[in-house]
Structures are given as C-alpha cells and as structure tokens.
Design a protein around this motif. Structure first.
Motif, PDB file in Angstrom:
ATOM      1  N   VAL A  24       0.856  -1.184   0.000  1.00  0.00           N
ATOM      2  CA  VAL A  24       0.000   0.000   0.000  1.00  0.00           C
ATOM      3  C   VAL A  24       0.892   1.234   0.000  1.00  0.00           C
ATOM      4  CG1 VAL A  24      -0.172  -0.037   2.525  1.00  0.00           C
ATOM      5  CG2 VAL A  24      -1.866   1.233   1.191  1.00  0.00           C
ATOM      6  N   ARG A  25       0.433   2.244  -0.685  1.00  0.00           N
ATOM      7  CA  ARG A  25       1.185   3.494  -0.797  1.00  0.00           C
ATOM      8  C   ARG A  25       0.244   4.654  -0.446  1.00  0.00           C
ATOM      9  NH1 ARG A  25       5.875   5.279  -3.554  1.00  0.00           N
ATOM     10  NH2 ARG A  25       6.097   7.471  -2.983  1.00  0.00           N
ATOM     11  N   LYS A  26       0.655   5.460   0.547  1.00  0.00           N
ATOM     12  CA  LYS A  26      -0.171   6.602   0.933  1.00  0.00           C
ATOM     13  C   LYS A  26       0.270   7.840   0.167  1.00  0.00           C
ATOM     14  CE  LYS A  26       2.651   7.908   4.933  1.00  0.00           C
ATOM     15  NZ  LYS A  26       2.645   8.175   6.399  1.00  0.00           N
ATOM     16  N   ASP A  27      -0.430   8.956   0.422  1.00  0.00           N
ATOM     17  CA  ASP A  27      -0.139  10.243  -0.221  1.00  0.00           C
ATOM     18  C   ASP A  27      -0.184  10.125  -1.740  1.00  0.00           C
ATOM     19  OD1 ASP A  27       0.194  11.394   2.274  1.00  0.00           O
ATOM     20  OD2 ASP A  27       2.353  11.031   2.318  1.00  0.00           O
ATOM     21  N   ILE A  28      -1.296   9.603  -2.229  1.00  0.00           N
ATOM     22  CA  ILE A  28      -1.508   9.445  -3.673  1.00  0.00           C
ATOM     23  C   ILE A  28      -2.594  10.417  -4.125  1.00  0.00           C
ATOM     24  CG2 ILE A  28      -2.330   7.883  -5.483  1.00  0.00           C
ATOM     25  CD1 ILE A  28       0.416   7.134  -4.552  1.00  0.00           C
ATOM     26  N   LYS A  43      -7.690  12.052  -3.206  1.00  0.00           N
ATOM     27  CA  LYS A  43      -6.415  11.921  -2.513  1.00  0.00           C
ATOM     28  C   LYS A  43      -6.567  10.818  -1.479  1.00  0.00           C
ATOM     29  CE  LYS A  43      -5.019  16.781  -2.967  1.00  0.00           C
ATOM     30  NZ  LYS A  43      -4.587  18.017  -2.241  1.00  0.00           N
ATOM     31  N   GLY A  44      -5.624   9.881  -1.476  1.00  0.00           N
ATOM     32  CA  GLY A  44      -5.758   8.785  -0.536  1.00  0.00           C
ATOM     33  C   GLY A  44      -4.646   7.772  -0.671  1.00  0.00           C
ATOM     34  N   ARG A  45      -5.030   6.489  -0.594  1.00  0.00           N
ATOM     35  CA  ARG A  45      -4.071   5.379  -0.606  1.00  0.00           C
ATOM     36  C   ARG A  45      -4.279   4.512  -1.842  1.00  0.00           C
ATOM     37  NH1 ARG A  45      -1.788   4.166   4.638  1.00  0.00           N
ATOM     38  NH2 ARG A  45      -2.484   5.714   6.173  1.00  0.00           N
ATOM     39  N   TYR A  47      -3.582   0.717  -3.240  1.00  0.00           N
ATOM     40  CA  TYR A  47      -3.262  -0.662  -2.878  1.00  0.00           C
ATOM     41  C   TYR A  47      -2.928  -1.446  -4.136  1.00  0.00           C
ATOM     42  CZ  TYR A  47      -5.295   0.291   1.728  1.00  0.00           C
ATOM     43  OH  TYR A  47      -5.559   0.808   2.972  1.00  0.00           O
ATOM     44  N   GLU A  58      -9.530   9.342   0.520  1.00  0.00           N
ATOM     45  CA  GLU A  58      -9.622   9.838   1.882  1.00  0.00           C
ATOM     46  C   GLU A  58     -10.096  11.289   1.921  1.00  0.00           C
ATOM     47  OE1 GLU A  58      -5.681   9.206   3.334  1.00  0.00           O
ATOM     48  OE2 GLU A  58      -5.989   7.065   3.689  1.00  0.00           O
ATOM     49  N   SER A  65     -13.958   5.102  -3.865  1.00  0.00           N
ATOM     50  CA  SER A  65     -12.881   4.200  -4.271  1.00  0.00           C
ATOM     51  C   SER A  65     -13.083   3.826  -5.734  1.00  0.00           C
ATOM     52  CB  SER A  65     -12.871   2.930  -3.398  1.00  0.00           C
ATOM     53  OG  SER A  65     -14.107   2.246  -3.520  1.00  0.00           O
ATOM     54  N   SER A 164       6.384   2.903   0.375  1.00  0.00           N
ATOM     55  CA  SER A 164       5.390   1.838   0.246  1.00  0.00           C
ATOM     56  C   SER A 164       5.545   0.830   1.384  1.00  0.00           C
ATOM     57  CB  SER A 164       5.540   1.116  -1.097  1.00  0.00           C
ATOM     58  OG  SER A 164       5.352   2.009  -2.178  1.00  0.00           O
TER      59      SER A 164
END
Length: 301
Positions: A24-28, A43-45, A47, A58, A65, A164
């Motif tokens: 998972v990668r945040k700040d996307i 803006k969110g995560r 996967y 988020e 989603s 990540s």
C-alpha cells in the motif's frame, strides 16, 4: 475498471477469494477520466494486490474508491515530469460495464520514490499477461504463494527511499467477498456474477421492497428476498419471525458422566517425586576471566 468497489470499515479494499494484498502506498493523488468526459479525482491510498490496483479516497469527493483490474489495463507508463511529482498513467476497460466506457487513469506519488512500488507493479503485470497468453488467469502461482505465506520480502526489492508498505501479514477480512479471482478476469460477453450484498457498487440488482411490510427490511440470501429482521436478542420462537430465521435450540443436555463424581484423580494416582537430582556438571564451573582469551589468540601467521 469499476467505481466504488467494496471497502471494509478500516478503509481497506475487501478482497475477493484468492486475492492477496501486496503493498500500500499513501499520499496518492488520483484522476480517472472517462471517455465520455466525466472525471473523478481524489487523494488517498493506493493498494496493489495480486490482481488489481485499488484506490481508496480519503477526501470528500463524488467517489469513495475505484479499482483497476490489471487484466483490463493497457498502455501503462511511468512518467517523470521536470516539474511536479512522478506518476503512472494508463488506460483501462470497464469491468462488466460497471462504468459506461473506457477510462484513463493517473496516480501521482506525492511522497518519495517508487523503487519498491514499480518493480512489484510491473512484475505482476508481466506475470498476468504471460499467463494470459498461455490460457491461464492471474500471476504466477509461486508468487501468489509467497505473498499469501508472508514471504514476499524474499521476492521483492525494498527501496529505503520508497515509503510503500509491504504486507508481510494479510489483513483480516471479517466479511470476504463471495466472488473469486476470476471475477477480475472476465471473458468477452460474460455477465457479472452476483456481488456481496454489502457491496457499494451502485448497480447491484436487489429484490424490490415489499410495501406491505411495516417492519424494516433486511436481505435474506437463503430466500433471495427481503424479510423483516428478527427481534433484538431473540432466542425463542416468535410469531413475528416464523420459519424465516433459524431458532436456537435450548434443550442441550450434558453427558451422563459429566461432571465426574468422586473418581478424580483416578485411584493409584500420586504426586510425582520431587527429588530430581541435577546433572553432575550443573551449574557449570565459573571461568576465571583472567584466563580469557587464551594466550595463543588471535592466531599469528
């Protein structure tokens, strides 16, 4: 692609049977542009699973989603502009017509490098396409087994500059989706299998509400219809429920020989002796620190 796939209460995607989380990668920052001109941003995560990309928003927006099945994806590209954050882009076809037309996507990585994400992403893409050419679905089963068993770090390069997070343990899913991985590998002309009733997909066919029922309605998969909910805390038959809900039996009888009567411990039982002698070399002798290390250490050439 599909908008608003099922998401669990902890904002993680609800996996289908046979799917496993990779990282998972945040700040996307994300953008989805449909060919009919409709756009979605968030803006969110992000996967990465063994079969798809799933973005969970988020930020308050018109979507919560969306997911991108890797089997329906094409023209993926990693972009490094002179100004602005690096991003991946590509095209994706609709998943069972859950969107009206093809779409283009962009995911901007707003915090750091991509040295872990990109090799894993392109590796899964390559595996799925190679196996599809041979008439199979999904990535290499050996790779899937490594992810499922928590040995993914043995097959993944971890870049310390990439924030990540790799899943060495799969998250618990109390309500897994009823479909399996083949849901994300549709054959041309196939109709969508039924989705879980807690799905947030907007075009799930549900039985019509019965206006004659005054009680709140809940869906009963056993009867494939709506039925009034059982009374709170019910454990006995109730005329409002009838045969629509299984009743809890209250006639359990313990076995005749339980609990045991006066014959425990069994006759002849005695406490084990408490005179165990320690071995002759215990405790070990104390070594004089002045004799360590030996005089011939380290060895000389």
């Amino acid at each position: 692609m599909a908008l608003n796939p099922p998401v669990m209460a902890n904002n993680m995607p609800a996996p289908v049977i046979g799917e496993f989380m990779v990282l998972v990668r945040k700040d996307i920052e994300a953008e989805i542009a449909l060919e009919n001109g409709t756009k979605y941003k968030g803006k969110g995560r992000l996967y990465l699973t063994t079969i798809r990309l799933v973005f969970v928003n988020e930020k308050r927006s018109n979507i919560s989603s969306f997911d991108i099945p890797i089997d329906l994806m094409s023209h993926e590209k990693f972009n490094q502009p002179i100004f602005g954050a690096n991003y991946i882009s590509g095209s994706v076809k609709p998943l069972y017509n859950l969107i009206p037309c093809n779409a283009k996507f962009k995911f901007w990585f707003m915090s750091g490098g991509t040295g872990t994400f990109l090799p894993m992403f392109y590796g899964i893409v390559d595996q799925i396409r190679r196996r599809r050419a041979n008439g199979s679905n999904g990535p290499d089963p050996r790779f899937v087994e490594s992810v499922a068993s928590g040995n993914i770090q043995n097959v993944a390069y971890v870049d310390p500059n990439d924030p990540s997070v790799i899943f060495v343990l799969q998250p618990e899913c109390p309500n897994p989706s009823q479909n399996n991985v083949n849901y994300y590998f549709p054959v041309p002309g196939a109709t969508a299998p039924p989705l879980p009733m807690d799905s947030s997909y907007q075009d799930v066919d549900r039985p019509p509400h019965n206006p004659g029922q005054s009680a709140p309605q809940v869906y009963s998969p056993q009867s494939n219809a709506y039925a009034p909910p059982p009374p709170s805390g019910y454990d006995m038959p109730d005329s409002r429920v009838g045969s629509q809900y299984p009743q809890m039996a209250n006639n359990y009888q313990p076995p005749n020989n339980y609990p045991p009567l006066g014959n425990y411990p069994p006759p002849g039982y005695s406490q084990p002796p408490n005179n165990y002698p320690p071995p002759g070399n215990y405790p070990p002798p104390i070594v004089n620190p002045s004799n360590y290390p030996p005089s011939n250490y380290p060895p000389r050439n």
